[in-house]
Design a protein around this motif. Structure first.
Motif, PDB file in Angstrom:
ATOM      1  N   ASP A 281       0.840  -1.197   0.000  1.00 58.13           N
ATOM      2  CA  ASP A 281       0.000   0.000   0.000  1.00 58.13           C
ATOM      3  C   ASP A 281       0.874   1.246   0.000  1.00 58.13           C
ATOM      4  N   THR A 282       1.776   1.296  -0.944  1.00 60.90           N
ATOM      5  CA  THR A 282       2.621   2.475  -1.141  1.00 60.90           C
ATOM      6  C   THR A 282       2.329   3.038  -2.520  1.00 60.90           C
ATOM      7  N   GLY A 283       2.606   4.332  -2.701  1.00 62.17           N
ATOM      8  CA  GLY A 283       2.271   4.998  -3.942  1.00 62.17           C
ATOM      9  C   GLY A 283       3.337   4.865  -5.008  1.00 62.17           C
ATOM     10  N   TYR A 284       3.074   5.474  -6.148  1.00 58.68           N
ATOM     11  CA  TYR A 284       4.029   5.532  -7.256  1.00 58.68           C
ATOM     12  C   TYR A 284       5.278   6.281  -6.806  1.00 58.68           C
ATOM     13  N   GLU A 285       6.438   5.733  -7.153  1.00 58.45           N
ATOM     14  CA  GLU A 285       7.701   6.224  -6.613  1.00 58.45           C
ATOM     15  C   GLU A 285       7.967   7.689  -6.906  1.00 58.45           C
ATOM     16  N   HIS A 286       7.471   8.197  -8.023  1.00 60.87           N
ATOM     17  CA  HIS A 286       7.800   9.557  -8.437  1.00 60.87           C
ATOM     18  C   HIS A 286       6.714  10.576  -8.078  1.00 60.87           C
ATOM     19  N   THR A 287       5.741  10.162  -7.282  1.00 59.91           N
ATOM     20  CA  THR A 287       4.650  11.059  -6.916  1.00 59.91           C
ATOM     21  C   THR A 287       4.294  10.859  -5.448  1.00 59.91           C
ATOM     22  N   GLU A 288       3.957  11.936  -4.775  1.00 63.65           N
ATOM     23  CA  GLU A 288       3.523  11.834  -3.380  1.00 63.65           C
ATOM     24  C   GLU A 288       2.123  11.233  -3.316  1.00 63.65           C
ATOM     25  N   LEU A 289       1.947  10.231  -2.456  1.00 63.35           N
ATOM     26  CA  LEU A 289       0.654   9.564  -2.328  1.00 63.35           C
ATOM     27  C   LEU A 289      -0.347  10.483  -1.658  1.00 63.35           C
ATOM     28  N   LYS A 290      -1.520  10.620  -2.284  1.00 59.28           N
ATOM     29  CA  LYS A 290      -2.582  11.473  -1.748  1.00 59.28           C
ATOM     30  C   LYS A 290      -3.583  10.595  -0.999  1.00 59.28           C
ATOM     31  N   VAL A 291      -3.708  10.810   0.287  1.00 58.44           N
ATOM     32  CA  VAL A 291      -4.598  10.005   1.119  1.00 58.44           C
ATOM     33  C   VAL A 291      -6.036  10.457   0.908  1.00 58.44           C
ATOM     34  N   GLU A 292      -6.934   9.486   0.717  1.00 57.31           N
ATOM     35  CA  GLU A 292      -8.348   9.801   0.512  1.00 57.31           C
ATOM     36  C   GLU A 292      -8.943  10.366   1.801  1.00 57.31           C
ATOM     37  N   GLU A 293      -9.524  11.558   1.700  1.00 57.42           N
ATOM     38  CA  GLU A 293     -10.089  12.212   2.878  1.00 57.42           C
ATOM     39  C   GLU A 293     -11.418  11.590   3.276  1.00 57.42           C
ATOM     40  N   GLY A 294     -11.620  11.479   4.572  1.00 60.89           N
ATOM     41  CA  GLY A 294     -12.904  11.007   5.061  1.00 60.89           C
ATOM     42  C   GLY A 294     -13.938  12.121   5.010  1.00 60.89           C
ATOM     43  N   ILE A 295     -15.196  11.741   4.959  1.00 65.37           N
ATOM     44  CA  ILE A 295     -16.275  12.730   4.912  1.00 65.37           C
ATOM     45  C   ILE A 295     -16.613  13.159   6.330  1.00 65.37           C
ATOM     46  N   PRO A 296     -16.649  14.464   6.617  1.00 63.67           N
ATOM     47  CA  PRO A 296     -16.990  14.936   7.965  1.00 63.67           C
ATOM     48  C   PRO A 296     -18.351  14.412   8.413  1.00 63.67           C
ATOM     49  N   ALA A 297     -18.493  14.176   9.701  1.00 64.83           N
ATOM     50  CA  ALA A 297     -19.722  13.583  10.244  1.00 64.83           C
ATOM     51  C   ALA A 297     -20.944  14.471  10.026  1.00 64.83           C
ATOM     52  N   ASN A 298     -20.735  15.788   9.986  1.00 69.40           N
ATOM     53  CA  ASN A 298     -21.875  16.693   9.877  1.00 69.40           C
ATOM     54  C   ASN A 298     -22.196  17.075   8.433  1.00 69.40           C
ATOM     55  N   VAL A 299     -21.611  16.365   7.469  1.00 72.15           N
ATOM     56  CA  VAL A 299     -21.819  16.697   6.060  1.00 72.15           C
ATOM     57  C   VAL A 299     -22.283  15.455   5.303  1.00 72.15           C
ATOM     58  N   THR A 300     -23.266  15.612   4.425  1.00 78.41           N
ATOM     59  CA  THR A 300     -23.728  14.478   3.620  1.00 78.41           C
ATOM     60  C   THR A 300     -22.707  14.164   2.532  1.00 78.41           C
ATOM     61  N   PRO A 301     -22.637  12.889   2.098  1.00 75.57           N
ATOM     62  CA  PRO A 301     -21.702  12.540   1.015  1.00 75.57           C
ATOM     63  C   PRO A 301     -21.920  13.366  -0.252  1.00 75.57           C
ATOM     64  N   LEU A 302     -23.184  13.656  -0.578  1.00 77.15           N
ATOM     65  CA  LEU A 302     -23.468  14.431  -1.785  1.00 77.15           C
ATOM     66  C   LEU A 302     -22.927  15.847  -1.669  1.00 77.15           C
ATOM     67  N   LYS A 303     -23.159  16.487  -0.538  1.00 80.46           N
ATOM     68  CA  LYS A 303     -22.701  17.863  -0.345  1.00 80.46           C
ATOM     69  C   LYS A 303     -21.174  17.926  -0.346  1.00 80.46           C
ATOM     70  N   TRP A 304     -20.546  16.973   0.338  1.00 80.74           N
ATOM     71  CA  TRP A 304     -19.082  16.929   0.374  1.00 80.74           C
ATOM     72  C   TRP A 304     -18.521  16.680  -1.021  1.00 80.74           C
ATOM     73  N   GLY A 305     -19.146  15.730  -1.758  1.00 77.50           N
ATOM     74  CA  GLY A 305     -18.666  15.407  -3.095  1.00 77.50           C
ATOM     75  C   GLY A 305     -18.775  16.582  -4.047  1.00 77.50           C
ATOM     76  N   ILE A 306     -19.892  17.298  -3.983  1.00 77.85           N
ATOM     77  CA  ILE A 306     -20.074  18.457  -4.864  1.00 77.85           C
ATOM     78  C   ILE A 306     -19.038  19.532  -4.545  1.00 77.85           C
ATOM     79  N   SER A 307     -18.824  19.794  -3.258  1.00 79.88           N
ATOM     80  CA  SER A 307     -17.852  20.807  -2.872  1.00 79.88           C
ATOM     81  C   SER A 307     -16.446  20.450  -3.346  1.00 79.88           C
ATOM     82  N   GLU A 308     -16.048  19.196  -3.114  1.00 81.41           N
ATOM     83  CA  GLU A 308     -14.730  18.746  -3.558  1.00 81.41           C
ATOM     84  C   GLU A 308     -14.618  18.802  -5.084  1.00 81.41           C
TER      85      GLU A 308
END
Length: 463
Positions: A281-308
């Motif tokens: 579970d390591t990233g591509y050697e020439h790029t920094e691995l971007k960790v998937e952010e969790g969705i805040p508890a007070n935000v719906t997945p749809l609202k968070w997804g649209i904002s992102e």
């Protein structure tokens, strides 16, 4: 118009959509809708069902049918020639340019593979050398049937893939489907777009999507390997061709439903067993691995997804940089991937056509197929392995089998095996994805072991 700097407060994970304007939303919506249409919306043509990108690729090939194969051959010659120059003389214009260095300064193994691809293509186009290399069923098939499609598909995909990758669609899908993809398939939510584009559209597009996401730092080695070897299925059009070649037109709905069921079963099991489960579970050697952010508890997945999604879309204000990146993508795929597909695909098909290797390798399947009560088990046995060379070969061999049930099993298994050297395997090995030939052989065998009993069980119920 750029987004406010304080649009998303990363520390407390609060979110506000109030300061988004109509322009902000349109920068996400318009490119994303165009991308969805081009890569994921099925369309009917005279030849059958396809997607717009594949239709455009075929249209270009129709116009340039006499020119693409020789151009492809000379592109391969250019690729290996410059690669040899880079290895032997290390000129500054290559060594000090990150893009040229990546494309041409490759290992000795890849130089040899590129050389073989160029030789095979030259022989097939100009009809010189042994017949068994340049014939219509071996090298000729690759250079005239497959390579032109890849050339034009890579051209279109290189410039249009940013519509799917860079304008927020992955962020939206990631937020909406994270709770499904992680527990079920052990991959990030954003990968759902890769999987859907592969399943509905074309496996080639899926590999390209996955490769670019991996190189961009969005997938780990394990995640990239799982997505590329589990969801990059052949297009709906190809499944129709296989179905028709096996004379199973009356059973197409049952046939495709069986492929879906068996494919999903393999997609659930494969990430949990070696070799995929052992990928780091390591990233591509020439790029920094971007960790998937969790969705805040007070935000719906749809609202968070649209904002992102809107935030991501509005980072792309420089059209020239997008075009430049697209051009680089096309050149890298043409010069780096095409020779590999030509070399590995030709070798695989030659072995299948001119040697009994796959017939012997298929013999252990005779008692297995007999135990599963599949009619004409001996005739069907070699189709279980020969698909590793080319996915259409099982249909060619199996078309003469009398039993409809056996032809049905052959057709479904050949599609769900997924890994085949003449196209998908060559693409995977030619990309930067973390899989090797040993991995592909093992994945092919495991997928066969998983999907065969499921397909046979459904076939007994249908017939």
């Amino acid at each position: 118009m750029s987004l406010p700097a304080n649009e998303i407060a990363s520390k407390n994970k609060t979110i506000s959509l109030k300061s988004y304007s109509v322009v902000h939303y349109l920068k996400f919506i318009i490119p994303s809708l165009i991308g969805i249409y081009l890569f994921m919306v099925p369309m009917k043509t005279e030849e059958g069902v396809t997607i717009p990108v594949a239709f455009l690729a075929n249209a270009i090939n129709g116009l340039l049918v006499d020119y693409v194969p020789p151009v492809a051959a000379w592109l391969m010659i250019l690729s290996v020639s410059v690669s040899i120059i880079a290895k032997m003389f290390k000129p500054d214009f290559i060594m000090k340019n990150s893009f040229l260095h990546t494309v041409f300064h490759v290992s000795n193994t890849w130089v040899i593979i590129r050389l073989l691809g160029a030789i095979f293509a030259f022989m097939a186009v100009y009809q010189i050398g042994p017949e068994w290399i340049r014939s219509e069923s071996t090298g000729g098939m690759l250079v005239y049937d497959l390579i032109p499609i890849l050339i034009t598909t890579f051209l279109l995909a290189g410039f249009f893939l940013p519509l799917l990758l860079d304008f927020g669609l992955l962020e939206l899908f990631g937020a909406l489907l994270a709770k499904v993809m992680r527990p079920v398939f052990k991959i990030p939510g954003r990968s759902s777009l890769d999987c859907l584009a592969s399943w509905v559209g074309d496996g080639t597009i899926g590999v390209l999507l996955t490769s670019k996401q991996y190189e961009g730092g969005f997938y780990t080695k394990r995640e990239a390997a799982v997505i590329a070897t589990t969801f990059s299925v052949v297009s709906i059009t190809f499944t129709i061709v296989v179905n028709q070649y096996l004379h199973l037109e009356d059973y197409f709905l049952e046939y495709y439903a069986t492929i879906v069921v068996a494919g999903l079963a393999a997609a659930i099991i494969m990430p949990r067993i070696p070799p995929l489960s052992r990928k780091p579970d390591t990233g591509y050697e020439h790029t920094e691995l971007k960790v998937e952010e969790g969705i805040p508890a007070n935000v719906t997945p749809l609202k968070w997804g649209i904002s992102e999604a809107v935030l991501q879309a509005n980072k792309n204000n420089n059209v020239s940089s997008i075009v430049k990146e697209g051009f680089r993508n096309v050149i890298e795929m043409w010069l780096g991937v095409i020779p590999v597909v030509m070399a590995i695909g030709t070798v695989g098909v030659v072995i299948a056509e001119y040697t009994p290797v796959f017939k012997y390798l298929g013999m252990p399947f005779i008692p297995i197929l007999s135990a599963l009560q599949v009619p004409e088990a001996a005739a069907a046995s070699q189709t279980m392995i020969i698909g590793f060379a080319d996915m259409f070969l099982p249909a060619i061999i199996g078309s003469g089998i009398e039993s409809e049930m056996t032809r049905f099993v052959i057709g479904c298994v050949s599609v769900t095996q997924l890994v085949y050297l003449s196209e998908m395997g060559g693409l995977l090995l030619g990309s930067k994805l973390p899989v090797n030939l040993k991995d592909l052989i093992l994945i092919f065998l495991l997928r066969t072991a998983i999907t065969l009993p499921i397909v046979v069980l459904i076939a007994h119920w249908i017939f």
